[in-house]
Design a protein around this motif. Structure first.
Motif, PDB file in Angstrom:
ATOM      1  N   ASN A 289       0.836  -1.209   0.000  1.00 50.63           N
ATOM      2  CA  ASN A 289       0.000   0.000   0.000  1.00 50.63           C
ATOM      3  C   ASN A 289       0.862   1.247   0.000  1.00 50.63           C
ATOM      4  O   ASN A 289       0.560   2.246  -0.675  1.00 50.63           O
TER       5      ASN A 289
ATOM      6  N   VAL B 164       2.366   1.777  -3.398  1.00 46.17           N
ATOM      7  CA  VAL B 164       1.367   2.218  -4.381  1.00 46.17           C
ATOM      8  C   VAL B 164       1.076   3.708  -4.234  1.00 46.17           C
ATOM      9  O   VAL B 164       1.012   4.463  -5.205  1.00 46.17           O
ATOM     10  N   SER B 165       0.876   4.124  -2.981  1.00 48.16           N
ATOM     11  CA  SER B 165       0.549   5.540  -2.751  1.00 48.16           C
ATOM     12  C   SER B 165       1.707   6.444  -3.117  1.00 48.16           C
ATOM     13  O   SER B 165       1.513   7.535  -3.688  1.00 48.16           O
ATOM     14  N   ARG B 166       2.904   6.070  -2.814  1.00 51.12           N
ATOM     15  CA  ARG B 166       4.067   6.907  -3.129  1.00 51.12           C
ATOM     16  C   ARG B 166       4.350   6.913  -4.629  1.00 51.12           C
ATOM     17  O   ARG B 166       4.830   7.915  -5.156  1.00 51.12           O
ATOM     18  N   ILE B 167       4.082   5.765  -5.286  1.00 50.55           N
ATOM     19  CA  ILE B 167       4.277   5.757  -6.746  1.00 50.55           C
ATOM     20  C   ILE B 167       3.263   6.668  -7.422  1.00 50.55           C
ATOM     21  O   ILE B 167       3.581   7.394  -8.362  1.00 50.55           O
ATOM     22  N   ARG B 168       1.984   6.670  -6.929  1.00 45.87           N
ATOM     23  CA  ARG B 168       0.971   7.533  -7.529  1.00 45.87           C
ATOM     24  C   ARG B 168       1.296   9.005  -7.322  1.00 45.87           C
ATOM     25  O   ARG B 168       1.005   9.846  -8.164  1.00 45.87           O
ATOM     26  N   SER B 169       1.866   9.279  -6.170  1.00 42.68           N
ATOM     27  CA  SER B 169       2.204  10.705  -5.913  1.00 42.68           C
ATOM     28  C   SER B 169       3.577  11.030  -6.417  1.00 42.68           C
ATOM     29  O   SER B 169       4.058  12.164  -6.215  1.00 42.68           O
ATOM     30  N   ARG B 170       4.210  10.117  -7.072  1.00 40.03           N
ATOM     31  CA  ARG B 170       5.539  10.301  -7.627  1.00 40.03           C
ATOM     32  C   ARG B 170       6.519  10.832  -6.573  1.00 40.03           C
ATOM     33  O   ARG B 170       7.331  11.674  -6.816  1.00 40.03           O
ATOM     34  N   GLN B 171       6.441  10.242  -5.342  1.00 37.76           N
ATOM     35  CA  GLN B 171       7.324  10.678  -4.259  1.00 37.76           C
ATOM     36  C   GLN B 171       8.315   9.577  -3.853  1.00 37.76           C
ATOM     37  O   GLN B 171       8.842   9.581  -2.741  1.00 37.76           O
TER      38      GLN B 171
END
Length: 848
Positions: free
Chosen positions: A623, A626-633
């Motif tokens: 999780n 996934v969240s960091r990849i979506r926020s490109r962070q």
């Protein structure tokens, strides 16, 4: 004669001489004239006798020399006749011996040929076939031979000169002549032992017995025996047969004019010095030499003296013979009254003429009541009179049974006993049969013992026939089957192949006849020389595919009734037992697998909790990524780090699942050399799942350089997991504080009864085991847990003992209080290859 001498003295040759003689005679005193008158005739007679004696001596010496030469020539001729006769008989007997050795002659043929020889040559008394055990196998004797001198078939040579001569013939492997000691009132005999050789081995002798008297009568020419006193002597000079001239009186023999003995003796070949033939010339008159009146007076005087001396000697011998006869009669009477065998004599008409004391004692009748009685005799039972009368008729007709007749005899008090009667002809001194002699022996007790032995043998045979095991006995080195019970005959028939097959498949050394031809060592080498004990038994379990049976084979050596060393084989059908054992092992394996499943079921919540941690971590990591990849962070380096942590948690979850799967997976028994540390670590990892849920700390110590064990690792891990799980439950049940919630697992090497073992020890701080529970600790289906099945510890002990180990449990006390429990078990160190352990599971194929 004296008158003629005087007349010659009174007639002078011339007148002057006559005158001188008359003057000299007249001048002599009267007493001197009387002396000369007496001496002159005596001198004349003496001179005359001297002349006659000188002439007689000269003629006698010439005659003696001629007679001695004639005696020597005739004795040597007789010796040659005897030699040729003995050699001819020897050759005929050796021919029989060769036929026996070649097995061309059996007992009946032997008797026929022996009878023909004896009938053709009267000097032969008996011819016997004696085997290597000194037993008479067949014999034939002269019809006139006394019963006491006959040899019977089955008799054994007695310890006497006959046995020593038998041994000499065995050692020399040559015909041996010998002369046995003559028994009292029996004629002298000469024995010929001809050895029997069967395959290079001594197999007995053919014993021919000559009558020395028969050799004399038929071997010495009649013209020689009529001319001389011919006699046969033994080595000591004792007279055996023939005639001899009596010894002259010692005083006569010492006279210088006594003529020397005209005799000559030589050994009889091929007998040797044991038999001598001697010829003595009868004394002949000197003829009429000189005055017949002188020799007549001398002969009459000598004859008178000889007759007086002979009459005195004859009278003395007669008195001695009479005393010896009285002594012999008394001795025989005492011997007859002392023997335990009853003796009865009958005349040719069946009338009793004599009974001894033993016969009277057996029957209870007195001698006066029995002697003179005729059939039916008073000791005959009333019910057996007809049969006994027919038996007596056969006996009187000469058809007696050599082995005797068994009859019942009635005592005077009407009681009965069993007896055996032996009947033989009664021969007098002249060789004529005067009746029948019967010996009676009481066989009541032997019959009773024989019946008991027969019944015992029948019971023993019945038991052996009814046994559910095959029993066979065979001698070593032979294909003969000495004994086989019913089950052996049902399985293998009546041959020894089954016996030898059982011995060979059981891996027990057995004697092979072919070994003897390849090796000069005795075939019985290595077998025990001392007495065989019943405990000397070897056993093995074998599979017989032709019968589709598992057999337990036990063997032992024993001495057979005839002294031979034999091997007994007992084969028991254990197929059902082996199947039961295989089924038991299969049930045990299923129970072990079920126990592992139950253990895992009891640990299900702990396992779920253990798996939940890595799965939750994996979910969180996924999780977050996934969240960091979506926020490109997220950088690539952080992404790789998160993926590594996710993979590690996934690997951790997979290890837990794989460990549980390996623990509960059902597999075939697989014993192999296993490392102790690896087994303990696997068990600790599985047990830690439950221990962490119960907040119990485990401390384990493994000694360095432990040897490998020949075990099934999964089963040993199951034992350790069960013990650790039980320890954690005991601590949790005792509600110990956190500081005392500890388990110690120790693995070390030690010695148990001189065996090197590896000991596993589990010590907990729980509430211990109650005494009543300790007694039933390993009892199947007994449990103190409310939801327990009672198979855990029972299976653990079975697993340990199947590995030749032992398990024990004991409480730990401190000042009388139970402070914990100590479980331990040990496994012996492996000293065989892994293939040896796998042999225990060979029956799994039977159960599929």
């Amino acid at each position: 004669m004296s008158n003629s001498i005087h007349s010659q003295l009174d007639i002078p040759n011339d007148v002057s001489a006559t005158v001188e003689v008359r003057r000299w005679w007249r001048r002599l005193p009267a007493h001197r004239q009387d002396r000369f008158a007496m001496l002159a005739p005596m001198a004349a007679v003496a001179l005359f006798l001297a002349a006659i004696i000188s002439a007689f001596a000269y003629l006698r010496l010439e005659e003696i020399a001629r007679e001695q030469e004639a005696v020597r020539r005739d004795v040597e001729y007789t010796q040659q006749r005897l030699r040729l006769r003995l050699l001819e008989r020897q050759e005929q007997i050796m021919r029989i011996a060769r036929d026996i050795s070649n097995r061309d002659v059996d007992e009946d043929d032997f008797r026929v040929r022996a009878g023909a020889l004896i009938n053709q040559y009267p000097e032969l008394e008996t011819i016997s076939w004696i085997d290597g055990a000194k037993k008479v196998k067949a014999t034939y004797g002269n019809a006139s031979l006394a019963a006491a001198q006959r040899r019977l078939t089955g008799d054994t040579l007695k310890t006497s000169e006959t046995e020593s001569n038998y041994a000499l013939a065995k050692d020399l492997q040559q015909p041996v002549y010998a002369q046995p000691l003559a028994e009292k009132n029996s004629s002298a005999r000469l024995q010929l032992h001809v050895p029997l050789v069967d395959g290079g081995k001594f197999a007995g002798v053919v014993l021919a017995e000559y009558s020395v008297d028969g050799l004399y009568r038929y071997g010495v020419p009649s013209e020689i025996s009529a001319r001389y006193a011919v006699s046969l002597l033994d080595a000591k000079g004792a007279l055996l047969a023939g005639t001899t001239i009596g010894k002259r009186p010692p005083l006569v023999s010492m006279q210088p004019w006594s003529p020397p003995k005209n005799e000559y003796e030589v050994p009889v070949s091929p007998v040797g010095n044991g038999l001598l033939i001697r010829g003595q010339a009868y004394r002949t008159s000197l003829g009429v030499v000189g005055s017949g009146l002188f020799w007549l007076v001398i002969a009459l005087s000598a004859m008178t003296a000889w007759m007086l001396i002979g009459n005195w000697r004859h009278t003395r011998r007669r008195a001695q013979a009479q005393r010896a006869l009285v002594s012999e009669t008394s001795f025989r009477r005492a011997m007859e009254n002392s023997i335990l065998t009853g003796m009865r004599a009958m005349d040719l008409q069946g009338r009793i003429t004599y009974v001894n004391a033993a016969f009277c004692q057996m029957t209870g009748w007195t001698e006066s009541e029995l002697v003179g009685s005729t059939p039916p005799f008073p000791y005959w039972p009333d019910a057996d009179r007809e049969s006994l009368a027919s038996i007596l008729a056969e006996e009187l007709s000469g058809h007696s049974t050599p082995g005797g007749i068994q009859v019942r005899v009635k005592r005077k008090d009407s009681s009965m006993f069993d007896a055996r009667l032996y009947v033989s002809p009664l021969i007098d001194a002249s060789g004529d049969q005067t009746g029948w002699m019967t010996s009676m022996t009481d066989i009541t007790e032997p019959n009773r013992i024989r019946e008991q032995l027969s019944a015992s043998y029948e019971r023993f045979t019945t038991v052996l026939e009814a046994l559910d095991a095959s029993i066979s006995v065979a001698p070593l080195g032979s294909e003969e089957l000495l004994f086989a019970n019913k089950l052996y005959r049902l399985w293998f028939g009546v041959q020894t192949e089954g016996h030898l097959q059982l011995v060979a498949q059981a891996g027990i050394p057995a004697y092979s006849p072919s070994d003897e031809s390849r090796d000069s060592v005795d075939s019985f080498a290595g077998l025990p020389t001392a007495a065989l004990h019943d405990s000397e038994t070897e056993s093995a379990e074998i599979y017989m595919p032709e019968h589709d049976k598992w057999l337990e084979v036990r063997t032992r050596y024993l001495s057979w009734v005839d002294g031979r060393l034999a091997q007994m084989v007992i084969a028991t059908d254990i197929t059902q037992r082996r199947l039961a054992e295989a089924q038991s092992r299969a049930q045990t394996e299923r129970a072990q697998n079920a126990s592992r499943l139950i253990t895992m079921g009891e640990m299900a919540s702990s396992v779920a909790h253990e798996l939940n941690q890595p799965l939750t971590a994996i979910n969180n990591y996924c999780n977050g990524m996934v969240s960091r990849i979506r926020s490109r962070q997220i950088t690539d380096e952080d992404l790789l780090g998160a993926l590594d942590k996710t993979a590690h948690q996934a690997q951790r979850a997979g290890q837990i699942i794989q460990r549980i799967r390996s623990f509960v997976k059902r597999s075939e028994p697989n014993r192999a050399l296993a490392d102790v540390s690896g087994m303990v670590n696997e068990a600790v990892e599985l047990a830690n799942i439950e221990l962490r849920r119960r907040n119990v700390r485990l401390v384990h110590q493994i000694a360095p350089r432990l040897p490998k064990l020949l075990v099934d690792p999964i089963l040993i891990e199951q034992v350790l997991v069960n013990l650790l799980k039980n320890a954690a439950e005991s601590i949790d049940s005792a509600q110990r504080p956190t500081a005392r919630r500890n388990i110690e697992l120790t693995v070390s090497a030690r010695l148990v009864e001189t065996k090197q073992v590896v000991e596993f020890s589990v010590v907990d701080s729980g509430e211990g085991i109650a005494p009543e529970v300790m007694e039933r600790l390993y009892e199947t289906f007994y449990s103190t847990k409310a939801d327990g099945m009672g198979i855990g510890l029972s299976l653990c002990r079975s697993i340990v003992e199947s590995h030749q180990g032992r398990m024990k449990a004991q409480n730990i006390y401190n000042d009388g209080l139970v402070t914990g429990c100590h479980f331990s078990f040990w496994i012996p160190v492996a000293n065989t290859s892994p293939a040896d352990g796998a042999a225990e599971d060979s029956l799994h194929s039977i159960l599929g």
